[in-house]
Design a protein around this motif. Structure first.
Motif, PDB file in Angstrom:
ATOM      1  N   UNK A 194       0.826  -1.212   0.000  1.00 57.48           N
ATOM      2  CA  UNK A 194       0.000   0.000   0.000  1.00 57.48           C
ATOM      3  C   UNK A 194       0.854   1.253   0.000  1.00 57.48           C
ATOM      4  N   UNK A 195       1.929   1.229   0.779  1.00 57.68           N
ATOM      5  CA  UNK A 195       2.799   2.400   0.870  1.00 57.68           C
ATOM      6  C   UNK A 195       3.454   2.681  -0.480  1.00 57.68           C
ATOM      7  N   UNK A 196       3.958   1.610  -1.080  1.00 52.66           N
ATOM      8  CA  UNK A 196       4.578   1.756  -2.400  1.00 52.66           C
ATOM      9  C   UNK A 196       3.573   2.329  -3.403  1.00 52.66           C
ATOM     10  N   UNK A 217      12.076   2.933   3.363  1.00 54.28           N
ATOM     11  CA  UNK A 217      12.314   3.733   4.569  1.00 54.28           C
ATOM     12  C   UNK A 217      11.177   3.512   5.574  1.00 54.28           C
ATOM     13  N   UNK A 218       9.931   3.484   5.063  1.00 56.16           N
ATOM     14  CA  UNK A 218       8.803   3.226   5.969  1.00 56.16           C
ATOM     15  C   UNK A 218       8.962   1.882   6.659  1.00 56.16           C
ATOM     16  N   UNK A 219       9.407   0.886   5.901  1.00 58.50           N
ATOM     17  CA  UNK A 219       9.560  -0.449   6.490  1.00 58.50           C
ATOM     18  C   UNK A 219      10.670  -0.450   7.540  1.00 58.50           C
ATOM     19  N   UNK A 220      11.726   0.353   7.296  1.00 57.94           N
ATOM     20  CA  UNK A 220      12.795   0.448   8.290  1.00 57.94           C
ATOM     21  C   UNK A 220      12.247   1.026   9.587  1.00 57.94           C
ATOM     22  N   UNK A 251      14.107  -5.149   9.706  1.00 55.38           N
ATOM     23  CA  UNK A 251      14.203  -4.302   8.521  1.00 55.38           C
ATOM     24  C   UNK A 251      14.371  -5.153   7.264  1.00 55.38           C
ATOM     25  N   UNK A 252      15.237  -6.156   7.374  1.00 57.18           N
ATOM     26  CA  UNK A 252      15.423  -7.042   6.223  1.00 57.18           C
ATOM     27  C   UNK A 252      14.108  -7.744   5.891  1.00 57.18           C
ATOM     28  N   UNK A 253      13.413  -8.190   6.934  1.00 55.13           N
ATOM     29  CA  UNK A 253      12.113  -8.826   6.717  1.00 55.13           C
ATOM     30  C   UNK A 253      11.155  -7.833   6.075  1.00 55.13           C
ATOM     31  N   UNK A 254      11.258  -6.577   6.476  1.00 55.81           N
ATOM     32  CA  UNK A 254      10.438  -5.533   5.871  1.00 55.81           C
ATOM     33  C   UNK A 254      10.760  -5.374   4.391  1.00 55.81           C
ATOM     34  N   UNK A 255      12.047  -5.475   4.068  1.00 58.28           N
ATOM     35  CA  UNK A 255      12.469  -5.376   2.671  1.00 58.28           C
ATOM     36  C   UNK A 255      11.874  -6.533   1.864  1.00 58.28           C
ATOM     37  N   UNK A 256      11.983  -7.728   2.417  1.00 59.57           N
ATOM     38  CA  UNK A 256      11.405  -8.895   1.737  1.00 59.57           C
ATOM     39  C   UNK A 256       9.901  -8.704   1.563  1.00 59.57           C
ATOM     40  N   UNK A 257       9.262  -8.172   2.609  1.00 61.70           N
ATOM     41  CA  UNK A 257       7.820  -7.916   2.530  1.00 61.70           C
ATOM     42  C   UNK A 257       7.517  -6.931   1.413  1.00 61.70           C
ATOM     43  N   UNK A 258       8.375  -5.934   1.281  1.00 53.56           N
ATOM     44  CA  UNK A 258       8.159  -4.921   0.241  1.00 53.56           C
ATOM     45  C   UNK A 258       8.229  -5.553  -1.151  1.00 53.56           C
ATOM     46  N   UNK A 259       9.264  -6.367  -1.368  1.00 55.91           N
ATOM     47  CA  UNK A 259       9.388  -7.028  -2.671  1.00 55.91           C
ATOM     48  C   UNK A 259       8.178  -7.923  -2.931  1.00 55.91           C
ATOM     49  N   UNK A 260       7.821  -8.696  -1.919  1.00 54.98           N
ATOM     50  CA  UNK A 260       6.661  -9.586  -2.073  1.00 54.98           C
ATOM     51  C   UNK A 260       5.411  -8.770  -2.348  1.00 54.98           C
ATOM     52  N   UNK A 261       5.248  -7.685  -1.595  1.00 57.88           N
ATOM     53  CA  UNK A 261       4.060  -6.850  -1.751  1.00 57.88           C
ATOM     54  C   UNK A 261       3.970  -6.232  -3.136  1.00 57.88           C
ATOM     55  N   UNK A 282       1.023   6.692  -6.568  1.00 54.05           N
ATOM     56  CA  UNK A 282      -0.184   7.461  -6.866  1.00 54.05           C
ATOM     57  C   UNK A 282       0.015   8.943  -6.587  1.00 54.05           C
ATOM     58  N   UNK A 283       0.915   9.270  -5.653  1.00 55.45           N
ATOM     59  CA  UNK A 283       1.196  10.673  -5.367  1.00 55.45           C
ATOM     60  C   UNK A 283       2.119  11.271  -6.423  1.00 55.45           C
ATOM     61  N   UNK A 284       2.534  10.456  -7.373  1.00 46.40           N
ATOM     62  CA  UNK A 284       3.321  10.986  -8.481  1.00 46.40           C
ATOM     63  C   UNK A 284       4.798  10.663  -8.420  1.00 46.40           C
ATOM     64  N   UNK A 285       5.205   9.877  -7.427  1.00 47.45           N
ATOM     65  CA  UNK A 285       6.626   9.552  -7.324  1.00 47.45           C
ATOM     66  C   UNK A 285       7.017   8.548  -8.398  1.00 47.45           C
ATOM     67  N   UNK A 286       8.214   8.675  -8.981  1.00 42.51           N
ATOM     68  CA  UNK A 286       8.704   7.648  -9.899  1.00 42.51           C
ATOM     69  C   UNK A 286       8.919   6.335  -9.141  1.00 42.51           C
ATOM     70  N   UNK A 287       8.957   5.227  -9.864  1.00 44.24           N
ATOM     71  CA  UNK A 287       9.053   3.920  -9.213  1.00 44.24           C
ATOM     72  C   UNK A 287      10.225   3.806  -8.232  1.00 44.24           C
ATOM     73  N   UNK A 288      11.457   4.187  -8.624  1.00 46.85           N
ATOM     74  CA  UNK A 288      12.572   4.030  -7.674  1.00 46.85           C
ATOM     75  C   UNK A 288      12.375   4.864  -6.416  1.00 46.85           C
ATOM     76  N   UNK A 289      11.851   6.079  -6.579  1.00 48.94           N
ATOM     77  CA  UNK A 289      11.627   6.933  -5.408  1.00 48.94           C
ATOM     78  C   UNK A 289      10.586   6.302  -4.485  1.00 48.94           C
ATOM     79  N   UNK A 290       9.512   5.815  -5.099  1.00 41.91           N
ATOM     80  CA  UNK A 290       8.468   5.164  -4.319  1.00 41.91           C
ATOM     81  C   UNK A 290       9.042   3.950  -3.583  1.00 41.91           C
ATOM     82  N   UNK A 291       9.918   3.239  -4.275  1.00 44.91           N
ATOM     83  CA  UNK A 291      10.524   2.056  -3.672  1.00 44.91           C
ATOM     84  C   UNK A 291      11.346   2.445  -2.447  1.00 44.91           C
TER      85      UNK A 291
END
Lengths: 297, 261, 357
Positions: free
Chosen positions: A48-50, A69-72, A197-207, A55-64
């Motif tokens: 959802x965060x990504x 950072x949110x997951x950290x 944090x690493x788990x958060x990163x994995x969650x982000x990729x999965x998400x 949706x707020x207009x950020x490019x993909x890498x910035x959104x990533x």
């Protein structure tokens, strides 16, 4: 027969997703002995965060980066607020605490980003690969294949990280024995924050991957429930186990749905993995790749 | 010692071997226990003493060997069957029920004596209540015997170590056992507490005729209170006999003091 | 000076083993029951009875059931809602097909749940802790799926909805909120009393022994298999009866999808907040979790209104999720024995009041 392979491959590829989520579980379980029920909520939150940033207009890498950072922040807060006060509690207490954490994160995600489904577009097409379609007459999506490659790469990176870096060594030490690790000067709390944090990163990729397929929606949290049977099959402490378990669950549930489902009215995907895991538990409680545990008196 | 008479062999262990995976915990061990005696098992750390007790009351199942108890021959004990046959024990690392009071722990020790079923207990009035009161009476006798009246309602988790050890003995005694297995009952105690514990053990042996098998590291205590001693080292039996015999056994001396080369 | 046990000497073990050894407690519980049975029906309006008190009692019963399994016997379950569903659909079919009176039907519904509970409790003989969660999750998904897929259970109604038949006991119709409340209260009180009796006798001690240290329990002669399965059976029975009551006295019409995993979690939360391993705590927990959303709804709107923010219902329900989650973590970290323990501390303070020690 082609149909069988098509179902099998479809199942294997969706199993990759289970593997990714299960990977997050294994990381946290290895380092802190916590079965993190909130992993699914973390996947949902990350997706959802990504999507929200995009949706707020950020490019993909910035959104990533923003989502990472949110997951950290989430990982560090979890360590501070949930793990630290509960250190040395029985595993089952920690497990229940992560159920609470899951509720908290789900509520938070929906308050911040709203409850509606957000689309994620990673620019990867979800179409059959023409070569395989022509050659073998089977439908295998480009997207699924790329997802599988990404998952594979992630696993390789994590395995290398665990094996060859100083932090990785510290992580393994902590996983082996908290107290002993503390006594030789490994900062336990930092390690936990890092692992979450690493788990958060994995969650982000999965998400991101899962969300790109089905949209970032609340149903993502249920994926985590499937990770439980995955872990039972693979063993709670094995990264390889998470991958293999995910593939087995993914493929067998699809095969069961297609071949057994019609006999009983369908919809058995929901419970089939659990029953499978249950039978597996009775035969081999430590999982395929888990360590055998001997009770000492 | 008193007039108690040491009787026949009631427990005979023959050629017991126990392995955990590739690790040999016990190798071909034979010894017996006579009725009413105090039988000690000694040996350096890791000699397999606790494993031996665990084999006797069925927590571990040996790969080889025979256990003859009161003439009944079997390959291995089952923990439950052992309890029914009159075995009770304490553990090296106290294994009390931490969430329960001293009284409840002791009452749990008597669980085999309670015969009403859960429905009768749910109704409470009638047989369940009567049975509960009768057994409370018995448990209170144990509480008196061990001088722990003042803590009967205290959750055991809150008690100091020495008292926990005593409560654990109480839980075993509440079952009115025929054979009491004690795994280092005096470990970590100060002299005074050890003396108390010795007194309790000897009194139990004396008053109720309970056969006692104990593991202990304090040689003074072992030599004082036991009738016969078996010595283990690296999972093998290296000595067996009266305290004096064992004391002068060269193999035992070398195991404890090291061999001169 | 109100709450003192001074001068109340116990001279027999019988007196020492009462449920409420202190006289003031006995008076208090007597008054509470009198108010519940006589006072409430006179003063409570329909909203209080149907929307708060009846669900409170029903969930207290389900919580009691889960507490027996998780709090006393130490076996985690995430499938309480499934066992409620079995009870509800069981009772429905006994009444529908055998034209049975409601009380036996409820009890038989409970027994059906107990049977299913034993079945899914079997893995507990091999596995422990959160591994067991997978067995109860299997129950959760399997039962709801089965009740939806096989029309027989709901007499082939659409999407598996069942509608409670009219109830009567010995010719008295149970149709008003007051009569439903009294029926629920009676059943819940009796079952709570029986639960209390079980946990203070050998059955309960065996459960707790298995929870605290299973190897030691086995060594002193407690049969692990029988003890664990009995906990599953009794627990599921309580949940089953709660499910039947939920269908007949609270909801009226219900479908399998009502008994979701979320409901199971809610019951688990009631156990944690109320007090793991406490009969009284089950009531506290149920009251707390049922009242909290109502309280939040009343409080949050005006609160945010003060700052000129108009919050939507969706946000309130999400804040509810966060507060639930936060509370669970808070209770587990700060007071693992929940409200029941706070109550106990309060009583101990009162006993020695005005002195601090």
């Amino acid at each position: 027969m082609e149909f069988f392979f098509e179902v099998l491959i479809g199942g294997l590829l969706s199993g990759v997703m289970y593997s990714l989520v299960a990977l997050g579980f294994v990381l946290i379980y290895k380092a802190s002995g916590v079965f993190n029920f909130a992993q699914g909520a973390m996947v949902y939150f990350a997706a959802l965060t990504f999507a929200g940033f995009v949706d707020m207009g950020a490019p993909l890498p910035v959104a990533f980066v923003g989502a990472f950072v949110s997951m950290i922040v989430l990982g560090i807060l979890t360590e501070r607020v949930v793990l630290r006060p509960l250190v040395n509690q029985p595993q089952i207490t920690l497990f229940m605490a992560t159920i609470g954490l899951a509720f908290f994160i789900e509520g938070l995600a929906q308050i911040v980003w709203g409850a509606s489904t957000r689309r994620i577009d990673l620019g990867i097409t979800d179409e059959p690969i023409p070569y395989i379609l022509d050659r073998f007459n089977m439908v295998v999506s480009t997207f699924d294949l790329i997802a599988a490659v990404i998952a594979g790469a992630l696993v390789a990176v994590l395995a290398a990280f665990f094996q060859y870096t100083k932090i990785g060594r510290a992580l393994r030490a902590v996983a082996d024995d908290h107290q002993a690790a503390l006594s030789i000067g490994i900062p336990l709390q930092h390690i936990w924050a890092i692992i979450w944090t690493v788990a958060g990163f994995v969650a982000l990729v999965a998400g991101m991957l899962w969300g790109a397929r089905n949209g970032a929606q609340f149903a993502l949290t249920f994926v985590a429930l499937k990770a439980l049977p995955v872990l039972i099959l693979g063993g709670f402490t094995s990264i390889l186990g998470a991958i293999v378990g995910g593939l087995i669950i993914g493929s067998t549930e699809k095969l069961a749905e297609v071949y057994i489902g019609p006999m009983v009215g369908g919809g058995i995907e929901n419970w089939f993995p659990y029953v499978l895991a249950l039978f597996f538990l009775l035969v081999r409680p430590e999982g395929l790749f888990g360590e055998k545990h001997i009770d000492r008196v | 010692m008193s007039a108690r008479k040491i009787g026949e062999v009631i427990l005979d262990l023959q050629n017991i071997s126990l392995r955990f995976g590739g690790v040999k915990a016990l190798t071909d061990i034979s010894f017996n226990v006579r009725e009413h005696e105090v039988r000690a098992i000694i040996g350096p750390n890791g000699a397999g003493k606790s494993s031996m007790l665990n084999v006797i009351n069925g927590v571990y199942h040996p790969q080889e060997g025979t256990i003859i108890f009161r003439g009944e021959k079997r390959h291995e004990m089952e923990a439950n069957a052992a309890a029914k046959a009159g075995f009770a024990r304490t553990f090296q690392n106290i294994a009390l029920f931490k969430g329960m009071s001293v009284l409840d722990n002791l009452m749990t020790g008597r669980n085999l004596k309670l015969k009403t079923n859960f429905l009768q207990q749910a109704i409470w009035w009638g047989p369940a209540r009567r049975e509960e009161l009768e057994n409370r009476q018995k448990v209170e006798e144990v509480i008196d015997f061990l001088e722990i009246e003042h803590i009967r309602k205290t959750p055991v988790g809150r008690l100091p170590y020495g008292l926990q050890k005593r409560v654990e003995l109480g839980r075993a005694l509440a079952a009115e056992p025929q054979i009491l297995l004690l795994d280092e009952p005096m470990a970590g105690m100060n002299v005074e507490e050890k003396q108390d514990m010795c007194r309790f053990i000897l009194d139990v042996n004396d008053q109720f005729g309970t056969t006692i098998v104990l593991i202990e590291h304090d040689m003074g205590v072992v030599m004082d209170i036991s009738d016969r001693v078996v010595v283990l080292d690296y999972g093998k039996k290296i000595g067996d006999g009266t305290p004096d015999e064992v004391k002068n056994n060269p193999e035992v001396i070398s195991a404890y003091l090291g061999t001169q080369h | 000076m109100l709450y003192r046990e001074t001068g109340q000497f116990k001279t027999t073990y019988a007196a020492d083993q009462q449920i409420f050894p202190i006289r003031q407690d006995r008076i208090a519980i007597g008054l509470l029951l009198a108010v519940a049975f006589l006072g409430v029906p006179l003063v409570a309006d329909q909203y209080w009875l149907s929307a708060i008190l009846i669900p409170f009692l029903i969930f207290a019963l389900a919580t009691l059931g889960l507490n027996i399994l998780t709090g006393y016997a130490g076996q985690l379950s995430l499938g309480s809602a499934a066992f409620m569903a079995v009870g509800a659909f069981g009772a429905y079919n006994f009444i529908l097909r055998l034209d049975m009176p409601i009380i036996p039907a409820f009890l038989l519904g409970g027994l059906c749940a107990a049977t299913v509970g034993i079945l899914f409790g079997l893995p507990s003989l091999r596995i422990k802790g959160f591994y067991l969660a997978v067995a109860t999750l299997a129950a959760q998904f399997f039962v709801v799926w089965g009740l939806t897929k096989f029309g027989w259970f709901s007499n082939y109604s659409s999407s598996g909805v069942i509608t409670a038949q009219d109830m009567e006991i010995f010719g008295f119709p149970i149709d008003s909120p007051v009569s439903k409340y009294l029926l629920t209260l009676t059943i819940v009180s009796l079952l709570a009393l029986m639960a209390k009796n079980m946990v203070r006798s050998n059955t309960g001690r065996s459960w707790m022994a298995v929870r605290d240290m299973d190897v030691a329990a086995e060594v002193i002669g407690i049969p692990l298999m029988k003890t664990k399965l009995l906990a599953f059976a009794v627990s599921s029975f309580y949940c089953g009866v709660a499910g039947a009551l939920a269908a007949y006295c609270y909801l009226g019409t219900v479908e399998p999808d009502y008994f979701t995993l979320d409901l199971s979690f809610k019951i688990l939360f009631m156990v944690i907040v109320g007090g793991v391993g406490s009969i009284l705590g089950s009531f506290f927990g149920a009251a707390f979790i049922i009242l909290l959303p109502i309280f939040l709804n009343i409080v949050l709107h005006p609160l945010f209104g003060l700052f000129g923010i108009d919050i939507s219902t969706a946000i309130v329900s999400n804040m509810e999720l966060m507060i639930f989650g936060g509370l669970i973590i808070f209770f587990l970290a700060v007071e693992p024995h929940g409200l029941a323990r706070l109550w106990q501390i309060g009583k101990e303070k009162l006993r020695i009041w005005p002195f601090p020690h």
